[in-house]
Scaffold this motif. Structure first.
Motif, PDB file in Angstrom:
ATOM      1  N   UNK A 111      -4.637  22.109  26.226  1.00 10.79           N
ATOM      2  CA  UNK A 111      -4.762  21.655  24.842  1.00 10.79           C
ATOM      3  C   UNK A 111      -4.480  22.790  23.860  1.00 10.79           C
ATOM      4  N   UNK A 112      -3.605  23.702  24.264  1.00 12.68           N
ATOM      5  CA  UNK A 112      -3.245  24.779  23.342  1.00 12.68           C
ATOM      6  C   UNK A 112      -2.601  24.210  22.084  1.00 12.68           C
TER       7      UNK A 112
ATOM      8  N   UNK B 195      -1.063  16.928  23.183  1.00 10.89           N
ATOM      9  CA  UNK B 195      -2.230  16.181  22.743  1.00 10.89           C
ATOM     10  C   UNK B 195      -3.426  17.121  22.704  1.00 10.89           C
ATOM     11  N   UNK B 196      -3.947  17.314  21.525  1.00 13.62           N
ATOM     12  CA  UNK B 196      -5.041  18.257  21.323  1.00 13.62           C
ATOM     13  C   UNK B 196      -6.202  17.486  20.702  1.00 13.62           C
ATOM     14  N   UNK B 197      -7.369  17.544  21.331  1.00 14.28           N
ATOM     15  CA  UNK B 197      -8.524  16.809  20.820  1.00 14.28           C
ATOM     16  C   UNK B 197      -9.255  17.582  19.739  1.00 14.28           C
ATOM     17  N   UNK B 198      -8.553  17.885  18.687  1.00 15.00           N
ATOM     18  CA  UNK B 198      -9.116  18.700  17.605  1.00 15.00           C
ATOM     19  C   UNK B 198      -8.870  20.164  17.886  1.00 15.00           C
ATOM     20  N   UNK B 199      -8.510  20.919  16.866  1.00 11.91           N
ATOM     21  CA  UNK B 199      -8.210  22.331  17.107  1.00 11.91           C
ATOM     22  C   UNK B 199      -8.535  23.182  15.895  1.00 11.91           C
ATOM     23  N   UNK B 200      -7.901  22.874  14.779  1.00 13.61           N
ATOM     24  CA  UNK B 200      -8.147  23.565  13.501  1.00 13.61           C
ATOM     25  C   UNK B 200      -7.798  25.046  13.577  1.00 13.61           C
TER      26      UNK B 200
ATOM     27  N   UNK C 122      -4.804  32.653  23.710  1.00 10.40           N
ATOM     28  CA  UNK C 122      -4.354  32.452  25.087  1.00 10.40           C
ATOM     29  C   UNK C 122      -5.454  32.955  26.008  1.00 10.40           C
ATOM     30  N   UNK C 123      -6.436  32.095  26.281  1.00 14.97           N
ATOM     31  CA  UNK C 123      -7.612  32.560  27.015  1.00 14.97           C
ATOM     32  C   UNK C 123      -7.751  31.859  28.359  1.00 14.97           C
TER      33      UNK C 123
END
Ligand code: FES
Ligand code: FES
Lengths: 455, 160
Positions: free
Chosen positions: A229-230, A257-262, A268-269
């Motif tokens: 989800x990057x 597709x990202x479930x919220x990020x802001x 890059x973890x």
């Protein structure tokens, strides 16, 4: 909403037909039927779970790491330490030549913030991974830590990050980003009033509803597919390639597709270490932050401190502005040197001020590394600047909106960065805002234009 | 690990699974049965993303043990559209721009469905109350509330 066609009629293309129209989101049908596939909706037989052993200290030397008990825990498949990571010290923006590399994928010799990843445990179940992680013994020698930016900049403060050699980022312009325009001291000397204020913000957590993570599936032939989800697909792909010392052709990233990020999912973890786990075990790997980790470990918006000194005339003109900005990067750079730099560009505000002096520092402390978040580097600055504008207006007994009309930049004005203003339209926006908010301003301001010739 | 057999009806079809004792319904639905419409946002009962309907009641599947669902009738958002036709709630969420990242959406829709099943014509306050256990970080709640009210109106027109 009405589209005003009278503004900038000679500069504007006509035939716009999207503005003011509702358009359904393309991904909405998937969302309302529950069919949208987020990374964690990918499930592979034999998938392992990765859990991190994290530093309980803000700053400590690692004397030794003992994984022998953890390795014996039922279900454990592999335990990774710093020496397993091919290129362990990295920095995200090295891709655009912003260095030095200053962050470890897994801590090596030292931890610099509480929550830093030290050892990665891969096990058959989440529970086994968690239990085994609790059995990893790390012997720490606790070091003095620093949590305050001004403390960190003092001589003799504990050195947070040896890769920088001092507790601030070194720009090519020196210890901070600088803007120099006109003569700020001469400006203060002629000002009727001077107002100096300090504004300070705390770190802010993004708190996306879907926590950060990825699922990696080995494809054979030493190729790996990473569902993630990057928010920064190519940063992630290219940095993973550097960290793993693997050509990008071996890495297949699936995102979107990202479930919220802001902004909180641009670091890059999780991906490189999960791919490494899949490489060592030959099994699919899932690494997903628990809610607790998301709140405590993921990078927040940086804490900032802004000192603004303005010189203003009784008639409302700001004649001098001096700003010193501090961005708390935490222990590692991530996107913070860039955030502090954006601040330097931003602090003159959308105003024409003849004398400007700005310094912005990116400071290292033993706090959770901060990074990108919605307009990072400028949002807190804007808050501070506009509160300052209201205070200045009050100081000279002027309406705050009229005060902004007087100082608003207009086409042709020279900005503090020596770039002439073009297409400002700020006056027109404020006129619309004044109407919409029923906040009347004097007729002369309503007759102004961002074109200088218009008054 | 002790395995227990669990049988229930999911969106109209019979399911029988051997589940680890102590596993959550969220895990059973997503990882065993493959209905990934309930989402795991917190796994601690605070976000509502995992909401499902069990025997007509709104339940958090992350806090429900799968083995307690024997014989239950379970509904999820994945089973809401009938014959390819969207449920009025789904239609309203789509039309009202009430989804952004979509992660909270299945849980929101479940909470809204339980409300409308009981209170076909809810007030705005009743909608707010019914959705109060569901967190959305992106969309903002106003479009979501409007979507539920719109769906309620569409429903009552159908009945009338
Ligand atoms: S995942 Fe169940 S309430 Fe958040
Ligand atoms: S749409 Fe993203 S959490 Fe609601």
């Amino acid at each position: 909403m009405e589209l005003r066609k009278s503004y900038f009629a000679d500069q504007r293309k006509d035939g716009l037909h999207e503005i003011g129209q509702g358009r359904p989101r393309l991904d909405s049908p998937g969302h309302v039927t529950g069919k949208t596939a987020y990374f964690a909706d990918r499930n592979f037989p034999g998938m392992l779970h990765l859990k991190m052993v994290r530093s309980p200290h803000h700053h400590a030397r690692i004397r030794s790491i003992d994984i022998s008990e953890a390795e014996k825990h039922p279900g454990v498949m592999k335990i990774l330490t710093a020496r397993d990571v091919p290129h362990n010290v990295y920095t995200i923006l090295i891709l655009i030549q912003i260095g030095p590399e200053d962050e470890t994928v897994l801590a090596d010799g030292k931890v610099r913030w509480k929550g830093e990843a030290v050892v990665a445990v891969l096990a058959e179940t989440e529970r086994a991974a968690q239990e085994a992680a609790a059995k990893v013994k790390v012997d720490y020698e606790v070091l003095p830590a620093v949590f305050d930016m001004e403390e960190a900049l003092k001589p003799g403060a504990p050195l947070v990050n040896e890769y920088h050699g001092q507790n601030h980022y070194l720009y090519d312009s020196g210890e901070c980003r600088k803007v120099r325009f006109g003569d700020v001291e001469a400006g203060f000397a002629e000002a009727d009033h001077i107002l100096e204020q300090t504004y300070q913000s705390s770190p802010i957590e993004h708190a996306p509803t879907e926590t950060t993570g990825c699922v990696v599936a080995p494809e054979g032939n030493d190729r790996f597919t990473c569902y993630t989800n990057t928010q920064a697909m190519f940063f992630t792909l290219d940095n993973a390639s550097i960290i793993l010392q693997m050509p990008g052709s071996k890495l297949h990233f699936v995102g979107g597709t990202v479930g919220g990020g802001f902004g909180g999912k641009v670091d890059v973890i999780v991906e490189p270490i999960a791919i490494l786990g899949a490489k060592f075990t030959g099994r699919p790997v899932c690494f997903i932050y628990s809610r607790e980790e998301e709140m405590q470990i993921s990078s927040p918006r940086a804490a900032e401190k802004v000192v603004i000194k303005d010189g203003v005339m009784k008639d409302g003109r700001i004649v001098a502005r001096k700003v010193t900005g501090y961005t708390d990067a935490g222990a590692y750079s991530r996107h913070s040197p860039y955030g502090a730099q954006k601040g330097a560009a931003h602090y003159p505000g959308p105003y024409t001020i003849p004398n400007v002096w700005i310094d912005t520092y990116c400071v290292y402390t033993n706090r959770t590394p901060s990074s990108a978040m919605r307009g990072f580097g400028v949002t807190i600055g804007d808050f501070a600047l506009e509160v300052q504008m209201d205070k200045l207006a009050r100081l000279i007994g002027m309406d705050p909106l009229e005060f902004r009309f007087i100082n608003a930049y207009r086409d042709g004005d020279m900005k503090a960065h020596r770039q002439p203003t073009e297409g400002a339209a700020l006056i027109e926006c404020m006129q619309e805002a004044s109407r919409a908010a029923n906040w009347p301003v004097a007729e002369k301001y309503m007759a102004m234009s961002s074109y200088r010739k218009g008054g | 690990m002790v395995k227990v057999p669990v049988q229930f009806t999911l969106n109209g079809s019979e399911k029988a699974e051997l589940i680890d004792s102590g596993a959550t319904l969220l895990h059973a639905l997503r990882d065993k049965i493959g209905d990934t419409s309930p989402k795991g946002g917190c796994h601690q009962g605070t976000c509502g993303a995992c909401s499902v309907i069990i025997d007509g009641e709104l339940r958090l599947s992350c806090l429900t043990l799968a083995e307690t669902c024997n014989g239950a009738v379970i509904r999820t958002t994945a089973g809401l559209a009938e014959g390819g036709v969207l449920h009025p709630l789904q239609r309203a969420f789509l039309d009202a721009f009430a989804t952004q990242c979509g992660f909270c959406t299945p849980g929101m829709i479940m909470a809204a469905k339980v409300l409308l099943d009981r209170t076909p014509n809810p007030s705005r306050e009743e909608v707010v109350e019914a959705l109060s256990g569901n967190i959305c970080r992106c969309t903002g709640y106003e479009p979501i509330i409007q979507a539920v009210l719109t769906a309620a109106r569409a429903n009552s027109q159908n009945v009338a």
